[in-house]
Design an enzyme around this catalytic site. Structure first.
Site, short mmCIF file in Angstrom:
data_model
loop_
_atom_site.label_atom_id
_atom_site.label_comp_id
_atom_site.label_asym_id
_atom_site.label_seq_id
_atom_site.Cartn_x
_atom_site.Cartn_y
_atom_site.Cartn_z
N ASP A 54 0.81 -1.23 0.00
CA ASP A 54 0.00 0.00 0.00
C ASP A 54 0.84 1.27 0.00
O ASP A 54 0.44 2.28 -0.59
CB ASP A 54 -0.94 0.03 1.22
CG ASP A 54 -2.24 -0.70 0.94
OD1 ASP A 54 -2.30 -1.46 -0.05
OD2 ASP A 54 -3.21 -0.53 1.73
N ASN A 96 -4.34 -1.88 -4.61
CA ASN A 96 -5.66 -1.93 -3.96
C ASN A 96 -5.64 -1.04 -2.72
O ASN A 96 -6.27 -1.35 -1.70
CB ASN A 96 -6.01 -3.37 -3.60
CG ASN A 96 -7.50 -3.52 -3.27
OD1 ASN A 96 -8.28 -2.58 -3.43
ND2 ASN A 96 -7.88 -4.68 -2.78
N ASP A 325 -11.51 -2.13 10.79
CA ASP A 325 -10.45 -3.08 10.45
C ASP A 325 -10.19 -4.06 11.59
O ASP A 325 -10.17 -5.29 11.39
CB ASP A 325 -9.15 -2.35 10.08
CG ASP A 325 -9.30 -1.51 8.81
OD1 ASP A 325 -10.39 -1.57 8.18
OD2 ASP A 325 -8.35 -0.79 8.45
N GLU A 353 -11.37 -4.81 0.79
CA GLU A 353 -10.54 -5.64 -0.09
C GLU A 353 -11.33 -6.77 -0.75
O GLU A 353 -11.00 -7.25 -1.83
CB GLU A 353 -9.35 -6.21 0.69
CG GLU A 353 -8.21 -5.22 0.90
CD GLU A 353 -8.46 -4.19 1.99
OE1 GLU A 353 -9.65 -3.91 2.31
OE2 GLU A 353 -7.48 -3.64 2.50
N HIS A 399 -5.57 -9.17 2.92
CA HIS A 399 -4.56 -9.33 3.97
C HIS A 399 -5.15 -9.63 5.33
O HIS A 399 -4.64 -10.46 6.08
CB HIS A 399 -3.69 -8.07 4.03
CG HIS A 399 -4.46 -6.78 4.21
ND1 HIS A 399 -4.00 -5.72 4.94
CD2 HIS A 399 -5.69 -6.37 3.76
CE1 HIS A 399 -4.86 -4.74 4.93
NE2 HIS A 399 -5.90 -5.11 4.20
N ARG A 400 -6.27 -8.96 5.66
CA ARG A 400 -6.83 -9.16 7.01
C ARG A 400 -7.48 -10.53 7.17
O ARG A 400 -7.54 -11.06 8.28
CB ARG A 400 -7.81 -8.04 7.38
CG ARG A 400 -7.14 -6.70 7.45
CD ARG A 400 -7.86 -5.62 8.21
NE ARG A 400 -7.25 -4.36 7.85
CZ ARG A 400 -6.06 -3.92 8.28
NH1 ARG A 400 -5.36 -4.64 9.13
NH2 ARG A 400 -5.57 -2.77 7.88
N LYS A 425 0.01 -6.55 1.58
CA LYS A 425 -0.66 -5.24 1.43
C LYS A 425 -0.26 -4.28 2.56
O LYS A 425 -0.03 -3.10 2.32
CB LYS A 425 -2.18 -5.42 1.40
CG LYS A 425 -2.95 -4.13 1.12
CD LYS A 425 -4.44 -4.38 0.95
CE LYS A 425 -5.18 -3.18 0.36
NZ LYS A 425 -5.49 -2.13 1.32
#
Ligand SMILES: O=C(O)C1=C[C@@H](OP(=O)(O)O)[C@@H](O)[C@H](O)C1
Ligand SMILES: C=C(OP(=O)(O)O)C(=O)O
Length: 440
Positions: A54, A96, A325, A353, A399-400, A425
């Site tokens: 990012d 992204n 998040d 995402e 990613h999360r 990311k």
């Protein structure tokens, strides 16, 4: 963007979480200060900047725009352009990264030039229409290349006027307001008023924006989250603060803190603490509500065990509008709680995402949990019998998803996580760091 793409990784089962992790830099702070440093007069030395996909797209874009970004001595040194970028034509790939494409679109549309901004296919499904509407209101020229409301975007030079109240919707993403706040000082011959339409979500991220703008010399007045007033200036609004230290990432902290709560602890993260400007530090309070013992200092947070009669976390109901998040981490922590964990205020998950509500519901069910989900909430009831999907947990290039499902490995079974390199990311070294605190 990620280097070697791994098909999958197997983690656990782990019996205990213990140790300390020095966090990578905050994504939200890193991308804001990169842009502000580029727009400012003077040179800014950024210490502790996040090095991940990012922030790479943001640094690359600034370099393409002619900004001198020097990373040779370990810090990132940005030579500011005093509000005028050297190149007025560029094709910019933004991956992204919402925190890169949205603020940069606004800055470039306001400054004017022939620019194209685009990203990975998912970026072209993530909305940007509310920001474009706000920019068009001030006379910026922004066109959609494919689908109305979504990147790729084509920008050209407009006639900017700022004498009317500028309206922006706040209920899809706070990043649209952030983008306008950071870029409108560049043309604030008069005081500018931005008015938020609809409920403003993710408010703590607006606080990050305002605090960082203030470090660069622009103090915005926040009138009850409804109206924001940018002061008039003489044409060069931003001034470098010299050296700026980037905090550790509070959202990245959530995985380790949750590990401490689920599997004994103590687990300490360093880089964020009581003095943090990031809203996601409130995640630690949510863990405390679930029964975890939490302590913190100026620059650290620690979770050491659980304080409930049976030593288990307890399910909670929580409005997560302010911590979208870190809320994902709570959903997985819910696998280890007694009773259900219900998270509300998460409608924004759909446009991140991946559709995180659908993805989370599907993968938690694979672990044996009972999940109820709708447009703006998810409720997780832990498994009576843990399951381990032979085909693994899918991560949807999010990613999360990969990071929070690593926590499932504190259950009785090992967990296979598919395509784990998506962590690049925001946290390329995630699984190496996780291995330091997760113990068999
Ligand atoms: O401004 C920011 O740095 C961010 C704002 C939040 O997005 P929304 O405002 O779209 O919820 C958050 O989810 C994202 O990871 C980072
Ligand atoms: C929503 C996220 O990212 P972005 O900055 O791309 O919106 C995230 O990191 O969870």
């Amino acid at each position: 963007m990620s280097s070697a793409v791994l098909d999958y990784i197997e983690v656990g089962p782990f019996a205990k979480a213990e140790g300390a992790v020095a966090l990578p830099g905050s994504k939200s702070i890193s991308n804001r200060v990169l842009l502000l440093s580029a727009l400012a007069s003077g040179t800014t030395r950024l210490k502790g900047l996040l090095d991940a996909d990012d922030t790479r797209v943001m640094r690359a874009a600034l370099k393409t725009l002619g900004v001198d970004v020097d990373e040779t001595d370990g810090d990132c040194v940005v030579h500011g352009c005093s509000g005028k970028l050297p190149k007025d034509q560029a094709d910019l790939f933004m991956g992204n990264a919402g925190t890169a494409i949205r603020p940069l679109t606004a800055a470039l549309a306001i400054l004017g030039g022939d620019y194209r901004l685009h990203g990975v296919p998912r970026m072209h499904e993530r909305p940007i229409g509310d920001l474009v509407d706000g920019l068009r209101m001030v006379g910026a020229q922004v066109a959609y290349e494919q689908n109305e409301g979504y990147p790729p975007l084509k920008l050209s030079k407009g006639q900017i006027r700022t004498n009317e109240i500028i309206k922006v919707r706040g209920d899809v993403s706070s990043q649209f307001l952030t983008a306008l706040l950071m870029s409108l000082p560049l043309v604030a011959n008069n005081e500018i008023c931005i008015e938020v339409v609809g409920e403003l979500i993710s408010k703590p991220y607006i606080d990050i924006t305002l605090k960082l703008m203030s470090r660069f010399g622009v103090d915005v007045r926040n009138d009850n989250w409804q109206r924001f007033y940018i002061p008039a200036n003489s044409g060069k609004p931003y001034a470098s603060p010299g050296t700026l230290y980037v905090e550790g990432d509070a959202s990245s902290a959530s995985y380790f803190l949750a590990a401490g709560a689920i599997a004994g602890g103590p687990v300490r993260v360093t880089g964020v603490g009581k003095n943090s400007i990031q809203g996601d530090v409130a995640f630690a309070q949510a863990l405390a509500q679930m029964g975890a013992k939490v302590t913190s200092g100026d620059d650290w947070i620690e979770v050491h065990g659980v304080n409930t009669p049976n030593g288990k976390l307890k399910g909670i109901e929580l409005d997560c509008l302010a911590i979208p998040d870190a809320a994902m981490t709570l959903a997985v922590a819910g696998l280890f709680a007694e009773g259900a964990t219900k998270l509300t205020g998460i409608a924004s998950w759909k446009v991140k995402e991946t559709d995180r509500i659908a993805a989370m519901a599907k993968e938690l069910q694979k672990m044996g949990a009972t999940v109820k989900a709708a447009d703006d909430y998810i409720e997780v009831t832990p498994p009576k019998q843990w399951a381990t999907p032979v085909d693994g947990i899918d991560t949807y290039d999010d990613h999360r998803m990969a990071m929070c499902f690593s926590l499932a490995a504190f259950g009785p079974l090992k967990v296979r996580i598919n395509e784990p390199t998506c962590v690049a990311k925001t946290f390329p070294e995630y699984f190496q760091e996780f291995a330091k605190v997760a113990k068999k």
